[in-house]
Scaffold this motif. Structure first.
Motif, PDB file in Angstrom:
ATOM      1  N   ASP A  16      61.877  98.873  63.336  1.00 47.59           N
ATOM      2  CA  ASP A  16      63.118  99.063  64.300  1.00 47.59           C
ATOM      3  C   ASP A  16      63.243  97.880  65.310  1.00 47.59           C
ATOM      4  O   ASP A  16      64.280  97.733  65.893  1.00 47.59           O
ATOM      5  N   VAL A  17      62.011  97.237  65.794  1.00 47.60           N
ATOM      6  CA  VAL A  17      62.231  96.310  66.888  1.00 47.60           C
ATOM      7  C   VAL A  17      61.499  94.896  66.837  1.00 47.60           C
ATOM      8  O   VAL A  17      61.746  94.091  67.680  1.00 47.60           O
ATOM      9  N   HIS A  18      61.231  94.295  65.705  1.00 46.55           N
ATOM     10  CA  HIS A  18      60.579  93.136  65.502  1.00 46.55           C
ATOM     11  C   HIS A  18      61.461  92.250  64.665  1.00 46.55           C
ATOM     12  O   HIS A  18      62.053  92.591  63.812  1.00 46.55           O
ATOM     13  N   ILE A  27      61.913  81.968  67.960  1.00 48.25           N
ATOM     14  CA  ILE A  27      61.314  82.178  66.577  1.00 48.25           C
ATOM     15  C   ILE A  27      59.985  82.568  66.769  1.00 48.25           C
ATOM     16  O   ILE A  27      58.846  81.949  67.397  1.00 48.25           O
ATOM     17  N   ARG A  28      59.434  83.851  66.263  1.00 46.98           N
ATOM     18  CA  ARG A  28      58.098  84.055  66.260  1.00 46.98           C
ATOM     19  C   ARG A  28      57.738  84.466  64.750  1.00 46.98           C
ATOM     20  O   ARG A  28      57.992  85.559  64.256  1.00 46.98           O
ATOM     21  N   THR A  29      57.255  83.225  63.942  1.00 49.34           N
ATOM     22  CA  THR A  29      56.824  83.492  62.858  1.00 49.34           C
ATOM     23  C   THR A  29      55.675  84.606  62.738  1.00 49.34           C
ATOM     24  O   THR A  29      55.436  85.255  61.926  1.00 49.34           O
ATOM     25  N   PHE A  51      63.738  85.865  64.592  1.00 46.44           N
ATOM     26  CA  PHE A  51      64.625  85.371  65.453  1.00 46.44           C
ATOM     27  C   PHE A  51      65.280  86.265  66.511  1.00 46.44           C
ATOM     28  O   PHE A  51      65.613  87.354  66.208  1.00 46.44           O
ATOM     29  N   PHE A  52      64.968  85.836  67.603  1.00 49.25           N
ATOM     30  CA  PHE A  52      65.583  86.944  68.691  1.00 49.25           C
ATOM     31  C   PHE A  52      66.040  85.936  69.911  1.00 49.25           C
ATOM     32  O   PHE A  52      65.476  84.946  70.206  1.00 49.25           O
ATOM     33  N   GLU A  53      66.792  86.837  70.877  1.00 50.20           N
ATOM     34  CA  GLU A  53      67.131  86.089  72.113  1.00 50.20           C
ATOM     35  C   GLU A  53      66.358  86.517  73.236  1.00 50.20           C
ATOM     36  O   GLU A  53      66.255  87.917  73.205  1.00 50.20           O
TER      37      GLU A  53
HETATM   38  P1  ATP Z   1      55.434  93.888  71.028  1.00 43.56           P
HETATM   39  O1  ATP Z   1      54.423  94.214  71.572  1.00 43.56           O
HETATM   40  O2  ATP Z   1      56.475  94.660  70.936  1.00 43.56           O
HETATM   41  O3  ATP Z   1      55.613  92.740  69.829  1.00 43.56           O
HETATM   42  P2  ATP Z   1      55.521  91.513  72.951  1.00 43.56           P
HETATM   43  O4  ATP Z   1      54.482  92.085  73.770  1.00 43.56           O
HETATM   44  O5  ATP Z   1      55.011  90.570  71.782  1.00 43.56           O
HETATM   45  O6  ATP Z   1      56.156  92.881  72.124  1.00 43.56           O
HETATM   46  P3  ATP Z   1      56.582  89.901  74.881  1.00 43.56           P
HETATM   47  O7  ATP Z   1      55.840  88.681  74.064  1.00 43.56           O
HETATM   48  O8  ATP Z   1      56.150  90.407  75.884  1.00 43.56           O
HETATM   49  O9  ATP Z   1      56.705  90.946  73.656  1.00 43.56           O
HETATM   50  O10 ATP Z   1      58.071  89.249  74.839  1.00 43.56           O
HETATM   51  C1  ATP Z   1      59.004  89.784  75.852  1.00 43.56           C
HETATM   52  C2  ATP Z   1      60.044  90.577  75.438  1.00 43.56           C
HETATM   53  O11 ATP Z   1      60.732  90.049  74.123  1.00 43.56           O
HETATM   54  C3  ATP Z   1      59.692  92.000  74.713  1.00 43.56           C
HETATM   55  O12 ATP Z   1      59.531  93.026  75.934  1.00 43.56           O
HETATM   56  C4  ATP Z   1      60.743  92.246  73.952  1.00 43.56           C
HETATM   57  O13 ATP Z   1      62.014  92.890  74.455  1.00 43.56           O
HETATM   58  C5  ATP Z   1      61.268  91.016  73.305  1.00 43.56           C
HETATM   59  N1  ATP Z   1      60.567  90.669  71.931  1.00 43.56           N
HETATM   60  C6  ATP Z   1      59.275  90.304  71.670  1.00 43.56           C
HETATM   61  N2  ATP Z   1      58.866  90.221  70.486  1.00 43.56           N
HETATM   62  C7  ATP Z   1      60.103  90.473  69.652  1.00 43.56           C
HETATM   63  C8  ATP Z   1      60.316  90.366  68.417  1.00 43.56           C
HETATM   64  N3  ATP Z   1      59.632  90.116  67.540  1.00 43.56           N
HETATM   65  N4  ATP Z   1      61.725  90.618  68.167  1.00 43.56           N
HETATM   66  C9  ATP Z   1      62.752  91.112  69.114  1.00 43.56           C
HETATM   67  N5  ATP Z   1      62.255  91.180  70.403  1.00 43.56           N
HETATM   68  C10 ATP Z   1      61.104  90.722  70.634  1.00 43.56           C
END
Ligand code: ATP
Ligand code: MG
Length: 605
Positions: free
Chosen positions: A98-100, A87-89, A103-105
């Motif tokens: 598209d990518v955040h 979980i990243r609040t 909750f993610f795995e």
């Molecule tokens: P971004 O810069 O895109 O926010 P990050 O540098 O915060 O990514 P990391 O902390 O390196 O990401 O996390 C490792 C991996 O987890 C990322 O390469 C990505 O695939 C995935 N990830 C990170 N944050 C998220 C999120 N909020 N949602 C979905 N996937 C995530």
């Protein structure tokens, strides 16, 4: 149909839609690949970290492994692999892109203790270093047997160096040797991890992008940041990687967004169905799908968090209420959050059985929270209309924000959204500060604990939590006196209402033993013992007999808290000043937690 059967049926269904790879398959492949490279698979830890007062939720696969990254031996060895629910609040405002997701795995592989690196020191541990880590990442991404991604679309970034820390040329050379041409050199902000606090292990990372989307990050912990701000080579070097399941499945299926792949796609479809049209703004449907999936996972964890106005419960409340708000915006009129939860459980309990197990609890909580919110929302919005916000001073605004929060159930961000909707100009930072002050006064929050933690999910340490934390130290010392020296802390969880301590002991405690421990703790409270703390090296702490579970996670220097001569523990604090503040200690329940571990729930009255 049972959850797993449904999952199977669902999987065959999505194959009809030409999916190249599903989330379940990528998880399995990742584990299998790293097992073939000598790694041991470890289970996903809980979303709620134990014994770590500094964070509310598990934010990355490395999080539960911190003690082992700092030197403790992991029982499964030096090469580990897993899938971790996160979980990243802090990403909440990005949800809708598209990518955040909140909750993610995360897939992760770890090499604990590099046997050798080009920077010098040797170690006896069996991990690996940059060459092996990068080569494994590359093989998994591109080899025919594994993901078979188009090599031409892969680019990487590398730490460009800054004063005192060199550029990571070693990684750049390895990538070049693999044929990668597009290498970006980025600053510390993007391509350097840690330390988690002010000091400790940290190092450069190299990120992998597919078609411009970041999918994987290899972190190389090779420095120790010292108190004077300088960096020295770390004794135990580690590799720590993290790869997002959702993003990777999206790119594998040529989709631009994580909401275009399962299970999020079906959840978004359900949102559209509930509102009766497919023309729903992306942002709204994505926020609803993401937030309710996250809330379902928090409720479905084994830790029993419920929506509330503090700590994790507040994060949960924010997620649910924000989703409801967006639901209203797109005219979903009926209660719907539990419908989404049901679907999430149906789609994901095959991989996360705890969801199915806690299904009734999850649904019940969703229904209740939506009812509660419904009642206060209307009232709140009416009241909102009456207030001439543009004529209010900054300090009045802070107080109003808190009023709306505490009596009308408006999360702070909703207060801001309502102002925005009415084109009222406001100072977000200033209001947040005023809000926080009010919050502290009303909830008697300790100031130090609040600072800096607000954004990631609100303060962790109200006065009551602090008291219960100190009481936990007394309880542990009491248990050791009554039951014996085999008693160690196995887990601790504190809410504003009660403490919960898991400890090593294999038999049920007798009523006499329970009474003895209670009396012992209450005797110490009556004595008005002083709670004192001092900093020392880990060695010194061990020498004076301080107790500690994950002692090494605090680094070389640790804080030791003593309660008179009764208890002495390595701990991050915070604690009350003297035991008389605690009142009366009472054990509510003693029960089995897992094999060889008992659990006590206790309160202060
Ligand atoms: P971004 O810069 O895109 O926010 P990050 O540098 O915060 O990514 P990391 O902390 O390196 O990401 O996390 C490792 C991996 O987890 C990322 O390469 C990505 O695939 C995935 N990830 C990170 N944050 C998220 C999120 N909020 N949602 C979905 N996937 C995530
Ligand atoms: Mg990020």
């Amino acid at each position: 149909m049972r959850g797993t059967e449904k999952n199977q049926a669902f999987k065959s269904l999505i194959f009809c839609y030409n999916y190249i790879m599903t989330s379940s398959e990528i998880r399995q492949k990742f584990i299998k690949f790293f097992e073939s490279k000598g790694h041991r698979a470890i289970p996903s830890a809980s979303l709620i970290p134990e014994n770590d007062p500094t964070v509310l939720f598990t934010t990355a696969g490395m999080h539960p492994l911190v003690p082992y990254l700092l030197g403790e031996k992991h029982p499964a060895g030096d090469k580990l692999v897993n899938v971790q629910k996160c979980i990243r609040t802090s990403d909440i405002d990005d949800v809708g892109d598209d990518v955040h997701l909140t909750f993610f795995e995360m897939l992760g592989n770890w090499g604990l203790g590099s046997p050798a690196s080009t920077r010098g020191d040797e170690s006896t541990r069996g991990g690996y270093w940059k060459k092996e880590a990068i080569e494994m990442s590359w093989e998994f991404l591109t080899s025919k047997e594994w993901l078979e991604l188009d090599k031409k679309k892969i680019s990487v970034s590398i730490f460009k160096g800054e004063e005192g820390i060199p550029r990571d040329d070693e990684s750049a050379e390895i990538w070049k040797s693999l044929g990668i041409k597009e290498i970006k050199f980025l600053s510390k902000k993007e391509n350097f991890w840690g330390p988690a606090g002010q000091i400790g292990p940290c190092g450069p990372c190299t990120e992998m992008f597919y078609d411009g989307i970041e999918i994987w990050n290899d972190v190389f912990m090779e420095y120790n940041k010292k108190e004077d701000g300088t960096y020295e080579p770390l004794k135990q070097k580690n590799v720590d990687t993290g790869m997002g399941v959702e993003r990777t499945v999206a790119v594998l299926n040529n989709k631009k967004s994580v909401f275009d792949i399962e299970p999020l796609k079906s959840i978004v479809d359900k949102v559209r169905m509930l509102c009766g049209t497919s023309h729903v703004p992306h942002k709204a449907e994505r926020i609803i799908a993401d937030h309710l999936r996250a809330a379902t996972f928090i409720l479905g964890d084994e830790k029993g968090i419920v929506p509330s106005n503090v700590e994790r419960g507040y994060v949960l409340r924010r997620l649910i209420r924000r989703a409801i708000r967006y639901g209203k915006k797109i005219h979903i009129e009926k209660p719907f959050t539990h419908e989404i939860s049901k679907l999430v459980i149906e789609l994901m309990s095959g991989d996360y059985p705890e969801l199915e197990k806690n299904k009734d609890f999850v649904i019940e909580q969703m229904v209740q929270e939506e009812e509660r919110f419904g009642k206060t929302l209307e009232k709140g919005l009416k009241e909102f209309e009456k207030i001439p916000f543009d004529k209010k001073s900054l300090s009045e605004m802070g107080k109003l924000a808190f009023y709306f929060f505490s009596t009308l159930g408006f999360p702070l961000e909703m207060f801001f959204e309502e102002l925005k909707n009415r084109n009222i100009k406001y100072d977000e930072k200033g209001i947040s500060k005023g809000f926080q002050n009010e919050f502290e006064v009303h909830q008697e929050l300790s100031r130090t604990a609040t600072v800096g933690k607000f954004k990631s999910g609100l303060a962790d340490h109200s006065k009551q939590v602090t008291k219960l934390h100190t009481a936990t130290h007394l309880l542990l010392a009491g248990l050791r006196q009554v039951l014996g020296e085999h008693v160690f802390q196995k887990g601790s969880n504190i809410t504003a209402e009660r403490l919960r301590l898991d400890f090593s002991h294999s038999e049920k405690m007798t009523p006499e033993q329970i009474k003895k421990v209670e009396d012992l703790v209450n005797k110490q409270i009556k004595k008005d013992l002083l709670v004192s703390s001092s900093e020392m090296s880990l060695e010194e702490a061990k020498k004076i007999g301080a107790m500690g579970v994950f002692e090494s996670k605090y680094g070389d220097r640790v804080k030791v808290y003593s309660v008179g001569n009764f208890s002495c523990e390595i701990c991050g604090g915070p604690h009350i000043k003297s035991t008389k503040e605690l009142g009366h200690f009472k054990i509510l329940k003693e029960e089995a937690s897992s094999a060889g571990v008992r659990r006590i729930k206790a309160v202060l009255e």
